[in-house]
Design a protein around this motif. Sequence first.
Motif, PDB file in Angstrom:
ATOM      1  N   ARG A 265      -3.405  -2.439  -1.295  1.00  0.00           N
ATOM      2  CA  ARG A 265      -4.609  -2.121  -1.582  1.00  0.00           C
ATOM      3  C   ARG A 265      -5.539  -2.944  -0.391  1.00  0.00           C
ATOM      4  O   ARG A 265      -6.678  -2.519  -0.089  1.00  0.00           O
ATOM      5  N   ILE A 266      -4.829  -3.396   0.486  1.00  0.00           N
ATOM      6  CA  ILE A 266      -5.515  -4.253   1.627  1.00  0.00           C
ATOM      7  C   ILE A 266      -5.286  -3.413   2.924  1.00  0.00           C
ATOM      8  O   ILE A 266      -3.988  -2.993   2.916  1.00  0.00           O
ATOM      9  N   THR A 267      -6.098  -3.671   3.856  1.00  0.00           N
ATOM     10  CA  THR A 267      -5.770  -3.081   5.287  1.00  0.00           C
ATOM     11  C   THR A 267      -5.055  -4.135   5.981  1.00  0.00           C
ATOM     12  O   THR A 267      -5.144  -5.429   5.671  1.00  0.00           O
ATOM     13  N   PRO A 268      -4.024  -3.902   6.912  1.00  0.00           N
ATOM     14  CA  PRO A 268      -3.515  -2.618   7.247  1.00  0.00           C
ATOM     15  C   PRO A 268      -2.222  -2.203   6.402  1.00  0.00           C
ATOM     16  O   PRO A 268      -1.694  -1.122   6.703  1.00  0.00           O
ATOM     17  N   CYS A 269      -1.953  -2.649   5.243  1.00  0.00           N
ATOM     18  CA  CYS A 269      -0.786  -2.443   4.620  1.00  0.00           C
ATOM     19  C   CYS A 269      -1.002  -1.134   3.898  1.00  0.00           C
ATOM     20  O   CYS A 269       0.395  -0.373   3.838  1.00  0.00           O
TER      21      CYS A 269
END
Length: 393
Positions: A265-269
Amino acid sequence: MSNLSEWVEFNPRVVLEKGKDYPFLSMERIRPGIRYVVHDEYRSFTGGGARFCHGDTLFARITPCLENGKIAQFVVDPETCGFGSTEFFVLRAKVGISDPAFVYYLAKSDLLRSTAIQSMVGASGRQRADIESLRNLILKLPNHDEQKRIGQILSLYDDLIETNRRRIALLEEAARLLYREWFVNLRFPGYEQSKVVDGLPVGWSRQPLSALIEESPKTPFEKDKIYPFVPMQSLSESSMVIGAREEREISGGAKFHNLDTLLARITPCLENGKTGFVQFLSDEFPVASGSTEFIVMRSKSVSPYWVYCLAREDSFRDHAIRSMAGADGRQRVKTKCFDTYMTLQPPASILQEFDAIMEPLFSEVEILARQNVRLQVARDELLPKLMSGAIQV
């Protein structure tokens, strides 16, 4: 006994033309335990970065990539060269003196890795190995013919692993293509005879995604018991297969069981595509936990295989990315976006037919993934014995 630099070229000279496009490799493309790495993009060469050619070994020099074992052999057309992250050391076999496969396996050995790790200097979290520690490493290596035999033996394992990875990729592609054909293009079984009312086939309805799945639902577990734990780096950018797990007591973080989909849910993942499908759990460990940065997507009125395929769709991911909020570099998906993402609820009969095809396909992926784990373990147990001469070839 001699310096390793007499056997191996370090950061060899590679001539690339500025402004011309070449294969590019980022650090993210290197997967611990996987020998071969193939580029997935071209970039214009501006003069910086590591430069390498077919058969060269890429050796991560920065923490934690080195400690995690990010070492791979670049595979491309023999006459093609490329460039990549500045955080690679490049190791190349010397013609007639050392063998490219042997150089790769030597780079993976504890001897080289521990030497590089002990040489690290720099600020905490950005420490880098000193290449001179490897160049000046004194060791006794087998002759060229023995090197080739060692490389051939160990390559048998990696070639089988690579074959299984390709089969997994083909199975995954087949699953996604079937999903799109049935649920995006609406060419499902019997679509030719299906009546259409208000733009939808009879029996289908348009629903918010939140009506079809549960988002991070409660998952019961026993306290003070050790369970598998999935860190973020174990999610793949392109495959449903979940990589190496740890063992921990469950406290915070995501909780899930088999047939759940894990979405970063998190950038850049998220932008990079980190997503996984859980099917590695057993009766002994029916529950697992993972990163706090996972969204668990669980089927409520659709198929778990449908949920995974939807999570891989660009339209869904783009919608989730547009919902992100937070400080630059730490933006997270707002799960309320599931309420505003409209999708089609298929009839139960269509979902049953879909499951009948997907269940054996997904199971085959898991079987191949487990075979690869066993092959990696066997290879890694054999590696130090061959390198030390404990097993003669």
